[in-house]
Scaffold this motif. Structure first.
Motif, mmCIF file in Angstrom:
data_model
loop_
_atom_site.group_PDB
_atom_site.id
_atom_site.type_symbol
_atom_site.label_atom_id
_atom_site.label_comp_id
_atom_site.label_asym_id
_atom_site.label_seq_id
_atom_site.Cartn_x
_atom_site.Cartn_y
_atom_site.Cartn_z
ATOM 1 N N LEU A 131 0.743 -1.594 0.209
ATOM 2 C CA LEU A 131 -0.295 0.230 0.204
ATOM 3 C C LEU A 131 0.688 1.201 -0.151
ATOM 4 O O LEU A 131 1.878 1.352 0.744
ATOM 5 C CB LEU A 131 -0.752 -0.021 1.573
ATOM 6 C CG LEU A 131 -2.174 -0.815 1.494
ATOM 7 C CD1 LEU A 131 -1.841 -2.264 1.094
ATOM 8 C CD2 LEU A 131 -3.383 -0.319 2.411
ATOM 9 N N THR A 132 0.514 1.993 -0.734
ATOM 10 C CA THR A 132 1.223 3.297 -0.231
ATOM 11 C C THR A 132 -0.460 4.867 -0.744
ATOM 12 O O THR A 132 -1.009 4.176 -1.022
ATOM 13 C CB THR A 132 2.431 3.841 -2.042
ATOM 14 O OG1 THR A 132 1.275 3.968 -3.036
ATOM 15 C CG2 THR A 132 2.859 2.910 -1.968
ATOM 16 N N TRP A 133 0.062 5.675 -0.092
ATOM 17 C CA TRP A 133 -0.351 6.727 -0.309
ATOM 18 C C TRP A 133 0.412 7.759 0.178
ATOM 19 O O TRP A 133 1.151 8.296 -0.054
ATOM 20 C CB TRP A 133 -1.199 6.285 1.409
ATOM 21 C CG TRP A 133 -0.877 6.863 2.598
ATOM 22 C CD1 TRP A 133 -0.619 7.146 3.565
ATOM 23 C CD2 TRP A 133 -0.222 5.037 3.113
ATOM 24 N NE1 TRP A 133 0.064 6.627 4.647
ATOM 25 C CE2 TRP A 133 0.512 5.904 4.204
ATOM 26 C CE3 TRP A 133 0.081 4.003 2.944
ATOM 27 C CZ2 TRP A 133 1.391 4.363 5.786
ATOM 28 C CZ3 TRP A 133 0.161 3.007 3.510
ATOM 29 C CH2 TRP A 133 0.791 3.453 4.621
ATOM 30 N N GLU A 134 -0.568 8.923 -0.060
ATOM 31 C CA GLU A 134 0.149 10.640 0.321
ATOM 32 C C GLU A 134 -0.146 11.111 1.512
ATOM 33 O O GLU A 134 -0.625 10.295 2.353
ATOM 34 C CB GLU A 134 -0.414 11.739 -0.891
ATOM 35 C CG GLU A 134 -0.310 11.269 -2.290
ATOM 36 C CD GLU A 134 -1.135 11.935 -3.249
ATOM 37 O OE1 GLU A 134 -1.450 13.201 -2.910
ATOM 38 O OE2 GLU A 134 -0.897 11.391 -4.538
ATOM 39 N N ASP A 135 0.688 11.616 1.518
ATOM 40 C CA ASP A 135 1.169 12.463 3.478
ATOM 41 C C ASP A 135 0.202 13.775 3.453
ATOM 42 O O ASP A 135 -0.370 14.762 3.118
ATOM 43 C CB ASP A 135 2.298 13.451 3.837
ATOM 44 C CG ASP A 135 2.267 13.670 4.875
ATOM 45 O OD1 ASP A 135 1.591 13.573 5.605
ATOM 46 O OD2 ASP A 135 3.299 14.574 5.010
#
Length: 213
Positions: A131-135
């Protein structure tokens, strides 16, 4: 035979004639003995029973999460009740006279914490999901210390793999490894964030159907 629990003026539990006393959610209640009904259920009642059975079976393994993280207890409705009601009304469809779950409408958690920003999941070699996401740790009531939980479900195996608190919001990425028996299976994937002190949660995010590799 009934039993008086708080003295002569208190509530009672058990049956007296045509009434029944009980303590439910901390309140003493009295109700009439239900009248037996031997009529067969109507088509509408049978359909509702099928939906209820489907949803209860699906949500049962998630009960320990939804007891804490699905809305707010409201009167006689617990968080579990709210989760079941929501799922039946919003996340079930009929396919050839059979109820089926609409996975992209299923909510695992429901709350007011700021959720993920542009979260994406992808399968990785070795039964892994990344999983990746933005700050967005300064947005709304979000904090960098909020914890990420990932939930994976195999319809074929009717089985959940749940990975609690595997990363902080500030990490912007995490990876989970599923047991070998999920190899090559299609997985429905959700993720949610909760505050470090577990006081608040966001609405869960549905991340799609992923085939493990």
């Amino acid at each position: 035979m009934a039993r008086i629990t708080k003295g002569i003026l208190g509530g009672f539990s058990g049956k007296v004639g045509t009434i029944v006393g009980a303590n439910w959610r901390g309140k003493d209640i009295i109700r009439s003995v239900p009248t037996p009904n031997n009529r067969p259920p109507s088509e509408k009642q049978m359909l509702q029973q099928m939906k209820f059975k489907l949803v209860i079976g699906f949500l049962r393994p998630l009960g320990f999460i939804q007891k804490k993280y699905f809305g707010v207890n409201s009167g006689s409705k617990s968080r579990i009740n709210l989760a079941v009601s929501y799922t039946i009304s919003e996340a079930v469809q009929m396919v050839a006279d059979t109820p089926e779950l609409i996975y992209n409408k299923v909510l695992i958690t429901k709350g007011d914490l700021t959720g993920f920003q542009n979260v994406v999941a992808a399968p990785q070699a070795g039964n892994k999901i990344k999983l990746t996401w933005e700050d967005n740790s300064v947005q709304g009531n979000a904090k960098g210390t909020d914890k990420v939980t990932v939930i994976c479900y195999s319809k074929e195996l009717d089985s959940f793999a749940i990975f609690e608190a595997v990363a902080d919001r500030s990490a912007l990425t995490t990876e989970v490894t599923l047991p070998a028996y999920y190899a090559t299976k299609d997985m429905q994937v959700w993720a949610y964030l909760n505050a470090l002190d577990e006081s608040i949660v966001c609405n869960s995010s549905y991340l799609g159907t992923l085939k493990l590799i």
